[in-house]
Design an enzyme around this catalytic site. Sequence first.
Site, PDB file in Angstrom:
ATOM      1  N   LYS A 126       0.861  -1.192   0.000  1.00 20.51           N
ATOM      2  CA  LYS A 126       0.000   0.000   0.000  1.00 20.51           C
ATOM      3  C   LYS A 126       0.889   1.230   0.000  1.00 20.51           C
ATOM      4  O   LYS A 126       2.018   1.166   0.486  1.00 20.51           O
ATOM      5  CB  LYS A 126      -0.883   0.007   1.252  1.00 20.51           C
ATOM      6  CG  LYS A 126      -2.122   0.836   1.100  1.00 20.51           C
ATOM      7  CD  LYS A 126      -3.205   0.070   0.382  1.00 20.51           C
ATOM      8  CE  LYS A 126      -4.438   0.890   0.142  1.00 20.51           C
ATOM      9  NZ  LYS A 126      -5.579   0.036  -0.225  1.00 20.51           N
ATOM     10  N   ASP A 166      -6.896   4.357  -4.619  1.00 14.96           N
ATOM     11  CA  ASP A 166      -7.570   4.160  -3.329  1.00 14.96           C
ATOM     12  C   ASP A 166      -8.233   5.517  -3.044  1.00 14.96           C
ATOM     13  O   ASP A 166      -8.433   6.304  -3.981  1.00 14.96           O
ATOM     14  CB  ASP A 166      -6.547   3.776  -2.246  1.00 14.96           C
ATOM     15  CG  ASP A 166      -7.202   3.198  -0.988  1.00 14.96           C
ATOM     16  OD1 ASP A 166      -7.592   2.018  -1.009  1.00 14.96           O
ATOM     17  OD2 ASP A 166      -7.353   3.923   0.009  1.00 14.96           O
TER      18      ASP A 166
HETATM   19  N1  GLU Z   1      -7.193   0.217  -3.074  1.00 12.63           N
HETATM   20  C1  GLU Z   1      -7.915  -0.961  -3.463  1.00 12.63           C
HETATM   21  C2  GLU Z   1      -7.937  -1.942  -2.315  1.00 12.63           C
HETATM   22  O1  GLU Z   1      -8.001  -1.540  -1.173  1.00 12.63           O
HETATM   23  C3  GLU Z   1      -7.440  -1.515  -4.792  1.00 12.63           C
HETATM   24  C4  GLU Z   1      -6.014  -1.952  -4.861  1.00 12.63           C
HETATM   25  C5  GLU Z   1      -5.558  -2.367  -6.260  1.00 12.63           C
HETATM   26  O2  GLU Z   1      -6.354  -2.324  -7.188  1.00 12.63           O
HETATM   27  O3  GLU Z   1      -4.377  -2.727  -6.377  1.00 12.63           O
HETATM   28  O4  GLU Z   1      -7.946  -3.130  -2.485  1.00 12.63           O
END
Ligand code: GLU
Length: 450
Positions: A126, A166
């Site tokens: 992340k 996100d």
């Molecule tokens: N931010 C999204 C999540 O919490 C998507 C992450 C992504 O597509 O890599 O899963």
Amino acid sequence: MNQYIERVLNATKAKNANEPEFLQTVEEVLTSLEPVINAHPEYEKAALLERMVEPERVIEFRVTWEDDNHEWHVNRGYRVQYNAALGPYKGGIRFDPSVNLSIIKFLGFEQTFKDAMTGLPIGGAKGGSDFDPRGRSDAEVMRFCQAFITELYRHIGQDIDCPAGDLGCGGREIGYMYGQYRRIVGAAEMGALSGKAVSTGGSLMRPEATGYGAVYYLMEVLKHDGTDLKGKRIAISGYGNVGWGIMQKVAELGGKVTYFAGPDGYIHDPDGVDTKEKLDYILEMRAKDPMHCAPYAEKFGCEFVPGQKCWGVKDVDVYMPSATQNDVNLEWAEKIAASGVKYYIEVANMPTTNDALALLRAQKHMVVAPSKAVNAGGVSVSELEMAQNAERLYWSAEEVDEKLKGIMKNIYNASVEVAERYGLGYDLVAGANLVGFQKVADAMMAQGIF
Ligand code: GLU
């Protein structure tokens, strides 16, 4: 509690005392692993839990950018590459003033298990920044994104780490970051970022995937009880990309979202957000001012309750918290438990505090599903985007949607199966943690200790 779990939990608390969100998720996950840790004494010898709670790599960097008045700003950027045992690091980028290392570590830890649960070859990561894109011009957002990726580019790549969006980071921001990445590396390495616009290698259905996936998961939960979405009334919080996707899919399948909450209060629309006009208006309203949902009530002649959350309302069948972390605390959970509503389906990442989650899980009349499983549709379609990029092909929306449905069904079934196998009954929360953990554990054990 199993002594090994207790020891690792205490050590993690001592080492990260100033990271409350991170400790919250570690506690939630570790305390549910007892059956599998008891069954595998070899994990302790391999220091498996100690290694799992420690990110493989934490990157923190300065992001300097110029606003439209030629003033300079400095933000802090992060990427926590948590665990790549299952494949390249994968997970979103959050742009929000609340972002700090604790939040990015909590999200990265959760992402590792979420990504594992999808059954796709992706690790967990992340990233983000304390930059606030709200109220910024397009040019400012572009300059910020270019500065952000100019630092981060050396740590990502289609076989290394593939960031996506996100909160505060959508198609526009990913577009600017991908453009700058391509300019720096001098190659159309499309799988280095996902959530791109379809015109630059994005996947059809990616924007809808998290919300649609959550509804597909909910359908499995309802099917287990011999029912379906027809006529079901749903209360959600958040009407961003995810909430909007839920509203759209629920309307299509004959249910209705009758309550939704924003930062300024909540809307009660007994007819449901079920027409194209209403769904389009929500997009328009959000683009103009993401902090206020009150104009919806004025436009469609329904009720707006200022400064309140809709948790605890009785005239719904399902609650789906879809905004951000710790939206539902113990006080709200008590109201939810007292309302008599049966289904509590988490959608946002960690929307429930641990004490609130424990209270809800203890309610005999309730079914509680965890966000790690429910919102995994987003990252799943991100991975399908990477697959399409690697093939140099585009798949049709139907093909992506079919795969998404299959993935959500598998996640649900695997969680039910493993919880039953360990004698826990119909426990979707523990089941999800056990499925995700087992996949990561198997891969880590197979790769040797490091
Ligand atoms: N931010 C999204 C999540 O919490 C998507 C992450 C992504 O597509 O890599 O899963």
